[in-house]
Structures are given as structure tokens and as C-alpha cells.
Design a protein around this motif. Structure first.
Motif, PDB file in Angstrom:
ATOM      1  N   THR A   1      -5.128  -6.559  -2.029  1.00  0.00           N
ATOM      2  CA  THR A   1      -4.365  -5.481  -1.413  1.00  0.00           C
ATOM      3  C   THR A   1      -4.431  -5.687   0.094  1.00  0.00           C
ATOM      4  O   THR A   1      -5.181  -6.533   0.581  1.00  0.00           O
ATOM      5  CB  THR A   1      -4.950  -4.102  -1.751  1.00  0.00           C
ATOM      6  OG1 THR A   1      -6.214  -4.000  -1.095  1.00  0.00           O
ATOM      7  CG2 THR A   1      -5.117  -3.934  -3.241  1.00  0.00           C
TER       8      THR A   1
ATOM      9  N   GLY B   1      -6.676  -1.043  -8.977  1.00  0.00           N
ATOM     10  CA  GLY B   1      -7.861  -0.936  -9.815  1.00  0.00           C
ATOM     11  C   GLY B   1      -7.566  -1.343 -11.249  1.00  0.00           C
ATOM     12  O   GLY B   1      -8.334  -2.077 -11.880  1.00  0.00           O
ATOM     13  N   MET B   2      -6.451  -0.884 -11.730  1.00  0.00           N
ATOM     14  CA  MET B   2      -6.129  -1.169 -13.132  1.00  0.00           C
ATOM     15  C   MET B   2      -5.917  -2.658 -13.367  1.00  0.00           C
ATOM     16  O   MET B   2      -6.333  -3.208 -14.380  1.00  0.00           O
ATOM     17  CB  MET B   2      -4.898  -0.372 -13.537  1.00  0.00           C
ATOM     18  CG  MET B   2      -5.167   1.130 -13.495  1.00  0.00           C
ATOM     19  SD  MET B   2      -4.098   2.076 -14.567  1.00  0.00           S
ATOM     20  CE  MET B   2      -2.730   2.367 -13.512  1.00  0.00           C
TER      21      MET B   2
ATOM     22  N   GLY C   1      -2.658   3.998  -8.932  1.00  0.00           N
ATOM     23  CA  GLY C   1      -3.929   3.280  -8.899  1.00  0.00           C
ATOM     24  C   GLY C   1      -3.798   1.875  -9.457  1.00  0.00           C
ATOM     25  O   GLY C   1      -4.657   1.393 -10.206  1.00  0.00           O
TER      26      GLY C   1
ATOM     27  N   ASP D   1      -0.207   3.267  -4.906  1.00  0.00           N
ATOM     28  CA  ASP D   1      -1.449   4.029  -4.763  1.00  0.00           C
ATOM     29  C   ASP D   1      -1.528   5.163  -5.779  1.00  0.00           C
ATOM     30  O   ASP D   1      -2.571   5.405  -6.386  1.00  0.00           O
ATOM     31  CB  ASP D   1      -1.572   4.580  -3.339  1.00  0.00           C
ATOM     32  CG  ASP D   1      -2.009   3.495  -2.355  1.00  0.00           C
ATOM     33  OD1 ASP D   1      -2.047   2.317  -2.774  1.00  0.00           O
ATOM     34  OD2 ASP D   1      -2.296   3.829  -1.188  1.00  0.00           O
ATOM     35  N   GLN D   2      -0.412   5.879  -5.947  1.00  0.00           N
ATOM     36  CA  GLN D   2      -0.434   7.011  -6.889  1.00  0.00           C
ATOM     37  C   GLN D   2      -0.836   6.580  -8.291  1.00  0.00           C
ATOM     38  O   GLN D   2      -1.503   7.290  -9.015  1.00  0.00           O
ATOM     39  CB  GLN D   2       0.960   7.658  -6.961  1.00  0.00           C
ATOM     40  CG  GLN D   2       1.309   8.507  -5.753  1.00  0.00           C
ATOM     41  CD  GLN D   2       2.773   8.938  -5.800  1.00  0.00           C
ATOM     42  OE1 GLN D   2       3.326   9.172  -6.866  1.00  0.00           O
ATOM     43  NE2 GLN D   2       3.390   9.030  -4.627  1.00  0.00           N
TER      44      GLN D   2
ATOM     45  N   ARG E   1       0.841  -1.210   0.000  1.00  0.00           N
ATOM     46  CA  ARG E   1       0.000   0.000   0.000  1.00  0.00           C
ATOM     47  C   ARG E   1       0.868   1.249   0.000  1.00  0.00           C
ATOM     48  O   ARG E   1       2.014   1.235   0.431  1.00  0.00           O
ATOM     49  CB  ARG E   1      -0.869  -0.041   1.257  1.00  0.00           C
ATOM     50  CG  ARG E   1      -1.946   1.007   1.347  1.00  0.00           C
ATOM     51  CD  ARG E   1      -3.047   0.588   2.284  1.00  0.00           C
ATOM     52  NE  ARG E   1      -2.553   0.074   3.563  1.00  0.00           N
ATOM     53  CZ  ARG E   1      -3.313  -0.583   4.429  1.00  0.00           C
ATOM     54  NH1 ARG E   1      -4.580  -0.825   4.191  1.00  0.00           N
ATOM     55  NH2 ARG E   1      -2.795  -1.024   5.571  1.00  0.00           N
TER      56      ARG E   1
END
Lengths: 232, 469, 233
Positions: free
Chosen positions: A108, A97-98, A94, A91-92, A86
Motif C-alpha cells: 500500500t 488486510g484481506m 479493508g 479503505d472502507q 489509499r
């Protein structure tokens, strides 16, 4: 006298007895001795050393590149179960999700309970941020912290990490200087676990034949982003 | 595979003769030492000022050993501040009891071990097993050795005396299935088996390559990653270290890291350096919850008081073994101790006894290749000579003492020396053919078993000096 | 300083050293009171005997401006061990340090003191070089090779594992003939592989060991001390 006191007393008298006349040498200061540095191009040096250690290095040149590279690596491995740590670049970008949109089974830390160690044992790939990279040796440096479990870079057979070029330190000495006492602060205590990873897990125990992945990951992929933000 | 790997013995002559007559072992030793020694040289050459860095590392060790009591107290305070526990073990027996007690208190049943010469030294495994704790060696080479019921034969390549065929045999028998003798698949079998052990393990036992007084840090260096697994998976971590492993500051560590891997294999850095400072912190996902550090003396303080103190600078990289022309030919088991090679020839007599190991100080040509390869330039030849001196004090060989005394008395008198040269010439004249003697009398017979001995010259140099003047 | 081994067994080495040094304009003396530097006793752990012999050597050479010896092992004994042997002796320690500073192994003297590499020598044929172990201790890793490469007519063939001990080691060769024998046989095999006319070394100990093995195997390769090679014109 306690056992501890007797122990220390023995060491103390041995120290005194063995110290030659002329006194004990002072703790030496290193100065610049042993400092290698990274030469003119730390990025290139890092990549060379990582490859020499059996790892793989990728330069992400545009904004879409990191995801594309991750995707290519995962496809080439036919990986299904992906574990992400994390914060930082993960996170930056993403990333979770991708990767989910690609139909991969992504876990995660948010998905994992306190006792879900089995997920780490079962994952095909672990993806992490890094604390620093060392150009001199091609080393990935990780620190243990709530967002970065040690197992993520250890239990899955493949480790992918995301880093920015600004995270590269030229020399191993530079890493340890980050934790040295300075004029302004007394010192920064090192994390509970500071891990230096230089290439994939190796053994040569049978006839010196090099085999990777006997315990730790058999593959280490480092994707270098052009950015200049701080540590992950 | 030879049976002398299976038990401790002090039959140096027998074991070394057996090793010399074992072509498979000879081949393995040449392959290993050639590769690692070439790595050592390449590794140092790649650092522009490696000699200065080695001197610097040596000075750090000298300083630390000269203040060892203070640094141990500082180390203890640092570990305690982080919530770790420090134990003081004066002997191997005490160390075993401490570890067994830790295991029992924390109700641990399955221990995994990362390669540790110190735990080998204190014979920890049988003690834990007797207390009902299953112990698994997790370094792949150590695992093979453990399954085979043997002792390691090299500091960093414990199973060097095995071939792929013998490893396949040993593991097949252990697992009850027929395994192919391919190194890759054997290693992957090892991974599968050992992963199960890590899953179950509640106790992780490691050594410590270094411990840092300033921060209470313990450092583990491995290429396989078993050191990471051993400190990450189980809930309790016990590190056992000899007291000489402490270094003062966090910034001193990279000096040794740069030298350790280069000296051992020629790598710039080993694959995994695990730098542990205290138990798992609040909010962290994994890592041991309990951290114990066992400080072991077991004879070290005795050595600290003597001129053999320099041996305590050793960082256990194995470079001296790889450089040694004797190790290269007789392998590790012939030395009869936990530590083998040049450094073992010093440590075994010092910690076991000179009397029990009469050959080790002598079985060296004092060629000095060990010192050249050593990351901290330990003067091993000097210490071997010192042990020979110690041996004469403890168990004088009267005949030898007399012979050397007579020889020295002759050499101190130029007229007697001149006479001795003459006598040797006359005595050996009949035996020589073309300037060489095929069979010598007395102790010289051992020489001529192998090679001819030169005949003394008809005229010595000092006789010919007159014509030169 | 001519070592006891060279004195008794290889006097030609001494003669060659004298000729070579004179050719290079050096005045050579040979004090007759010298015998042995004491290394065998030192190495065997008889340090009192070694000290007695060291005192004889120190006295013998007290007045010599420079001491040159065609033996790495004697030079190493004087330079590296004498000061340590007398470290607690206020009278002899300074004298030992003084002699250590003035003593040079032959190749060290030629290359680092006289600063010559080409000594005008000639040798027709192929030669290889075995490094004596004590040169490692003295840090003379390249000097003999540099001198050999300047010898006219000499075709230099590198020796595999040239810096590995030949297995001599003084009493080691007699105490452990099996191990020592394995070492010298390997050395001889590498030498044979080079197909040279001569193998060159700087120490009588190596030469008697390697030479003895080559002779036993009826080899055609000659042993040659560096001084003998460099003295030929």
C-alpha cells in the motif's frame, strides 16, 4: 520589443487581417447538442460500453462480493505482487488486510517511501478507486491526488478498480460540467492530472492487428458496488 | 518496404507511381482506410446529432482563431498561475533551441517522446541528439519508424506502410536478436524495450491535442498509454503545440473529444485521455515536477491572415486521409511532407512553399469525401482550389493560362461555343469507333492512356431542341 | 440547364430530361444563350474566367422560376460556389444567391420539389448506381436510389464503395492518369462484380470516365444517365 511581444503582435495583426467583414463569430453555447446520455439504465450502459472497449465489468451484489471478485481475478491471473492506492472503497472494504490474509504480497502507499517507483514497475496488478465513471463511453475517470498516484493505474499490466454505482455519470459532458463555473462558485480548478481510461491499452500499428497492453495495462477490470456513497 | 520512405523529396509523380506499383503497400492502404473510414461513418452515425456537434466544434474553432491573440495571452497566464513556464517560438529553429535549452538547464540526458506531429514538423530529434540527449519515440508505430529511419506515412497509423515481416526485420536488426513476425510478440518486445526507456527518462516531450486557455490545461489523447507514461515518469515535461490548438473553456473540451475518436477510428473515446493542468502538486506521488509549454508559430500566423485560415481548425485526426481515394492509392510518403493526404496537400504548400510542391493542390479530384469525414467539416476542396489560384499568381503557366482564357472566351459567346462544338465533331469524327475514341490528340492523350474518350454526338442537344419544342 | 458535356457528348441525356419533365407536367424551356457554368475554370483556379461564365449563366436564367439540370456538378457549382464567388460584389452577389436558390439537380427536383419517387419508368434488367461526388456536396445521398427503386422491372444491385470518386475530377484525370486510372479501374471492377446490365449515374463526367474505362475493357455493362433511365416507359 521582446520576442513574446513580437510574436503576439504578429498574431494580432493576422487576426485582424483575416477576420472577414461582419466581425468575428461569438463563442457559441452548446445547449443540448451532442448530449448522448446513458438511456434508461446507466449501469447496464456503462458495462456494455466498457466490454465493447475490451474491459471487464462486474456487479457486486452483496457485501462479500467485492473481495470475492478481486480474489477470483487475482487467482485467474496468478498474480503475486499487488499494489493498492489509499482511501475510498479500498479503505472502507479493508482490502489490503484481506488480500494479505490470502498470502499475497500487498504493497500500500503506507509501505512505500518517497522514492519507491520501482515497486510500481514490478507490481503484477494495481488496484485503485475511481473519481467517476462515464456510462456513454464505458470510461473510468481518475484524478491525481496524494492518495492516488498516476502510476498505479498505468505501470502494472493489470488494473482493477472499485467503484460505486452512484459514481456513474451518464455522459462525457457531465464530467466536464463538474469543473465548470457555477452561479455560486467561480470554478473548481481541475486536478493536476485528470485521466480518462476507456478499456485496455491498444495498438494496431502492425497490419492493424489489435494488440492490448503495449504500454498501459492490457486488462482493465471494474467492480461495481451497489452502494451510494460519494466519490472515492 | 520502399526506400522513398527514407528521405524528404518532392518527386510527387515518381513516388506516387512507385506506390501504385507496390502491391504490399496497396493492400495495407486498403485495409487501413477501409477499416478507419467505416469506423468514422459508424462513429458519426452513433451520435444522433453528430452533424450539429461538428458544426458547434467548427464554430468554437472559428471563434478562437478570430481572437487567437487574446486566448494565447489567457493560456499563458493560466499556465503561469499553476507554476508552469510558457515559451514563445516564432520558428522551428527557435522551438528547437528552446527545447534543447530546457533539457540542458534541467540536466536531462534521456528523452522519451509521445507521438507529436508538431515535433516532427520542427525536426526536433536531430537537434536534441546533437546536444547529447538520447531521444526515443514511444508510440509503437513511431518507434518502428524511428528505428527504420523513416518518416510517418499516416497521421494516426505512422507505420501503415510496414508489414509484420518488415517490422520483425527492422526490430531484429535494432535489438540484435531474431524476432518472430507475430504482431503480439513484437508489440510485447516493444513494451519491454520501451519500459526501460521510461525507467531512465528524465525528459518527457509531447505535443498537445488541445490546450485550454481558461485553465492552462494540456490534453493528450492516445490509445497505447505512452502519453500517460511520458508525462508521468520523467521529472520534466515539455509540451510543444501549434498556436491553433488552443480552445477557450474546459467545457469545450468534451465537444472535441467526442468527435476526435469517432472521426479517427470510430471509437467513442480513445483509450487514454490525459488532461494535465500544471506540474505535480504538493503531496502527489508522481507526475512531472517541471512543466513547460512551447507555443509554436512557424508560419501559422501568416496563414491566419489569409482565406486559408480554415486549415488551422484541423485537429489531426486523420479522417480525411482515410476518406481520400487518392491517399488510399498513393499512401503518405508520396506527398513529400510531414503531413500527408488532403490536409497535407494544403499544409505542405502553405508552410513549405507552393512553388516547391506544385502537384499537391492538383492531385485531387475534389471529390469532397475529406470534408464529409472531417470532424470540423473543413472545406478542403475549396482550399485546394484556392492554392491553385495562388499558384497561378506566383508561377503562371502561360500556355495553360492562354488555353483557359481562350476556352472561357469561347464559352462566353454562344455562337462561338456552337462553332467549337461543330469543329470538335468534325475534327474527332474520323477517330471514333462505335461512339468511343481510343486515342486522343494533345492533352487528351493522357486520358486515352487509361480509358476511351466519348465521341462528340452527331447532333448536340441544342440542335435537337428545335424538334423538341 | 443542360450542361456543356451533355450538350456536346450526351445529348440523349438532355432529351430524356425534357421528356421526363414534360411527362410529369412541367413546362420546359431551353435558353440558347447558356453554355457552361464555369466549373472547370473555377476548379482550376481561374476565378475571373469562372466569374465571367457565371455572369452569363445568371443572366441567362434570370427570369426562370426554377432551373433544373441533370448534373450534380453544375448544380453544385451554381448552388454552392456562385454566392461565394461573388461574396464581395454588391451587384452580382444577390443575383447569384437568387439563382442558387432556384437551381436543382434533377433527382433533387423530382424527390424534394415535385415530391415524386415513382415517375412511371420501366427498365427490364439489373442496374447498379454510382454516386457522383457533387451529390455529396449537395446532400443528395439517397434521392437517386429512391427513384431507381421505384422503376418497374428494375432489379437494383448495390455497388461496393458506390460513393467513392470514379477518378474523373476534370483536369485531374488528364494531369494524373496513373492515380485517376487506378481509381476508375477499381470502379469498373466493382461494377463488373455486380453483373448488371447498366450502371446509372447522375453526371456526364462520371459517365464518360466510367464508360470510357468499361468500353476499353470491352465490358457488356452499359452506362446510363439517371434521366435516361427514368424517361423510359
Amino acid at each position: 520589443m521582446t520576442a513574446r511581444e513580437a510574436f503576439l503582435e504578429r498574431v494580432k495583426s493576422a487576426v485582424a487581417e483575416g477576420n472577414r467583414a461582419g466581425g468575428a463569430p461569438p463563442l457559441p453555447e452548446r445547449g443540448r447538442v451532442g448530449y448522448q446520455g446513458a438511456g434508461a439504465d446507466p449501469v447496464e450502459r456503462f458495462c456494455q460500453e466498457l466490454i465493447a472497449a475490451g474491459g471487464k465489468a462486474y456487479l457486486a451484489s452483496d457485501a462479500d462480493a467485492p473481495l470475492r471478485l478481486v480474489q477470483e481475478i487475482l487467482q485467474s491471473l496468478n498474480a503475486r505482487r499487488i499494489l493498492l492506492t489509499r482511501g475510498g472503497l479500498i479503505d472502507q472494504l479493508g482490502l489490503a488486510g484481506m488480500l494479505r490474509r490470502l498470502g499475497l504480497e500487498v504493497k500500500t502507499l503506507d509501505d512505500l517511501g518517497a522514492d519507491s517507483r520501482e515497486e510500481f514497475f514490478q507490481a503484477d496488478v494495481g488496484i485503485t478507486n475511481v473519481h467517476r465513471l462515464i456510462a456513454e463511453t464505458g470510461t473510468v475517470v481518475l484524478t491525481s491526488r496524494p492518495n492516488e498516484p498516476r502510476s498505479a493505474s498505468l505501470l502494472p499490466p493489470v488494473h482493477i478498480c472499485l467503484a460505486e454505482r452512484s459514481q456513474i455519470l451518464p455522459d462525457l459532458f457531465d464530467l466536464f460540467d463538474l469543473f465548470a463555473p457555477t452561479a455560486s462558485a467561480s470554478k473548481t480548478l481541475p486536478p493536476s492530472c485528470l485521466t480518462l481510461i476507456t478499456g485496455p491499452s491498444k495498438t494496431g500499428d502492425i497490419e492493424l492487428k489489435l494488440v492490448t497492453g503495449v504500454h498501459g495495462p492490457g486488462e482493465v477490470h471494474v467492480i461495481l458496488l451497489a452502494g451510494s456513497a460519494g466519490e472515492g | 518496404m520502399s526506400n522513398y520512405a527514407q528521405h524528404e523529396h518532392h518527386d510527387f509523380l515518381g513516388a506516387s507511381a512507385q506506390a501504385l506499383a507496390d502491391p504490399t503497400l496497396q493492400q495495407a492502404l486498403v485495409r487501413l482506410t477501409d477499416t478507419l473510414l467505416a469506423g468514422n461513418r459508424k462513429g458519426y452515425a452513433a451520435l444522433a446529432d453528430s452533424s450539429e456537434l461538428r458544426d458547434h466544434a467548427k464554430r468554437i474553432k472559428e471563434h478562437t482563431l478570430a481572437h487567437l491573440d487574446q486566448y494565447l495571452v489567457q493560456l499563458e497566464a493560466s499556465v503561469q498561475r499553476l507554476g508552469g513556464k510558457v515559451h514563445w517560438a516564432a520558428t522551428a529553429d527557435e522551438a528547437r533551441k528552446i527545447v534543447v535549452e530546457i533539457a540542458q538547464k534541467a540536466n536531462c540526458k534521456h528523452a522519451v517522446k509521445s507521438k507529436s506531429m508538431t515535433s516532427e514538423e520542427i525536426h526536433l530529434n536531430p537537434a536534441l541528439e546533437a546536444a547529447g540527449v538520447e531521444v526515443t519515440e514511444t508510440d509503437f508505430g513511431e518507434f518502428i519508424i524511428q528505428v527504420a529511419g523513416e518518416r510517418p506515412s499516416h497521421l494516426v497509423a505512422p507505420a501503415v506502410h510496414h508489414t509484420r515481416e518488415s517490422v520483425a526485420r527492422v526490430l531484429s536488426k535494432h535489438l540484435g536478436q531474431q524476432l518472430a513476425d507475430d504482431p503480439k510478440s513484437l508489440a510485447m518486445t516493444g513494451r519491454r524495450v520501451l519500459r526501460e526507456k521510461f525507467r531512465q527518462a528524465d525528459l518527457g516531450i509531447t505535443g498537445a491535442n488541445f490546450a485550454i486557455a481558461e485553465t492552462g490545461t494540456v490534453v493528450l489523447v492516445t490509445n497505447e498509454g505512452n502519453g500517460r507514461l511520458t508525462t508521468t515518469c520523467p521529472r520534466v515535461h515539455v509540451a510543444i503545440m501549434g498556436i491553433e490548438k488552443v480552445i477557450p473553456r474546459f467545457t469545450d473540451l468534451p465537444v472535441f473529444l467526442k468527435l476526435l475518436a469517432r472521426g479517427a477510428t470510430g471509437q467513442t473515446l480513445s483509450v487514454y485521455t490525459t488532461i494535465i493542468t500544471g506540474p505535480r502538486q504538493a503531496g502527489e506521488y508522481d507526475g512531472a515536477e517541471e512543466f513547460h509549454l512551447v507555443l509554436l508559430d512557424n508560419g501559422r500566423s501568416k496563414v491566419l491572415a489569409t482565406p486559408f485560415r480554415e486549415s488551422l481548425q484541423c485537429i489531426r485526426c486523420g479522417a480525411c486521409l482515410n476518406a481520400c481515394p487518392v491517399y488510399r492509392r498513393i499512401g503518405g510518403h508520396a506527398y513529400g511532407g510531414v503531413y500527408s493526404g488532403p490536409i497535407g496537400s494544403i499544409l505542405t504548400p502553405l508552410y513549405d512553399s507552393v512553388e516547391e510542391n506544385p502537384h499537391l493542390p492538383h492531385a485531387s479530384s475534389l471529390c469532397g469525401a475529406c470534408q464529409s469525414a472531417c470532424p470540423v467539416k473543413i472545406n478542403i476542396p475549396h482550399m485546394l482550389i484556392g492554392l491553385r489560384e495562388l499558384q497561378h499568381e506566383r508561377e503562371p503557366n502561360r500556355w495553360e493560362r492562354w488555353a483557359y482564357g481562350l476556352w472561357s472566351a469561347v464559352l462566353q459567346r454562344p455562337w462561338a461555343y456552337r462553332w467549337a462544338l461543330w469543329a470538335a465533331r468534325v475534327f474527332l469524327k474520323r477517330r471514333a469507333t462505335n461512339g468511343w475514341i481510343a486515342q486522343m490528340p494533345g492533352p487528351g492523350a493522357e486520358w486515352t492512356k487509361i480509358r476511351d474518350f466519348p465521341a462528340p454526338a452527331a447532333q448536340s442537344f441544342r440542335d435537337r431542341w428545335k424538334e423538341l419544342e | 440547364m443542360i450542361t456543356c458535356l451533355a450538350d456536346g457528348f450526351f445529348p440523349d441525356v438532355g432529351v430524356a430530361t425534357v421528356k421526363l419533365l414534360r411527362r410529369l407536367g412541367v413546362t420546359v424551356e431551353f435558353p440558347q444563350s447558356q453554355t457552361c457554368c464555369g466549373q472547370p475554370h473555377f476548379n482550376s483556379g481561374y476565378h475571373d474566367d469562372a466569374r465571367a461564365l457565371a455572369r452569363n449563366t445568371i443572366t441567362t436564367f434570370a427570369k426562370a422560376p426554377l432551373v433544373v439540370t441533370p448534373s450534380g456538378s453544375c448544380a453544385a457549382m451554381v448552388r454552392l460556389e456562385y454566392p461565394e464567388l461573388f461574396h464581395a460584389d454588391p451587384v452580382w452577389h444577390p443575383r447569384a444567391v437568387d439563382l442558387a436558390r432556384r437551381t436543382h439537380e434533377l433527382s433533387d427536383f423530382l424527390v424534394n420539389v415535385l415530391k415524386v419517387e415513382d415517375v412511371g419508368a420501366r427498365f427490364e434488367g439489373k442496374a447498379t448506381y454510382h454516386m457522383a461526388c457533387h451529390l455529396r456536396g449537395l446532400g443528395l445521398l439517397t434521392e437517386p436510389i429512391r427513384l431507381m427503386r421505384k422503376v418497374r422491372g428494375l432489379h437494383f444491385v448495390p455497388l461496393e464503395r458506390y460513393d467513392e470518386c470514379c477518378g474523373f475530377g476534370g483536369s485531374f484525370a488528364v494531369r494524373y492518369p496513373g492515380i485517376s486510372g487506378a481509381m476508375v479501374r477499381d470502379k469498373a471492377a466493382f461494377i463488373e462484380k455486380t453483373a448488371v446490365d447498366a450502371v446509372v449515374a447522375t453526371d456526364a463526367g462520371c459517365l464518360m470516365n466510367i464508360g470510357g474505362c468499361l468500353n476499353r475493357q470491352a465490358s457488356k455493362v452499359r452506362i446510363l444517365h439517371l434521366a435516361e433511365l427514368l424517361a423510359q416507359t
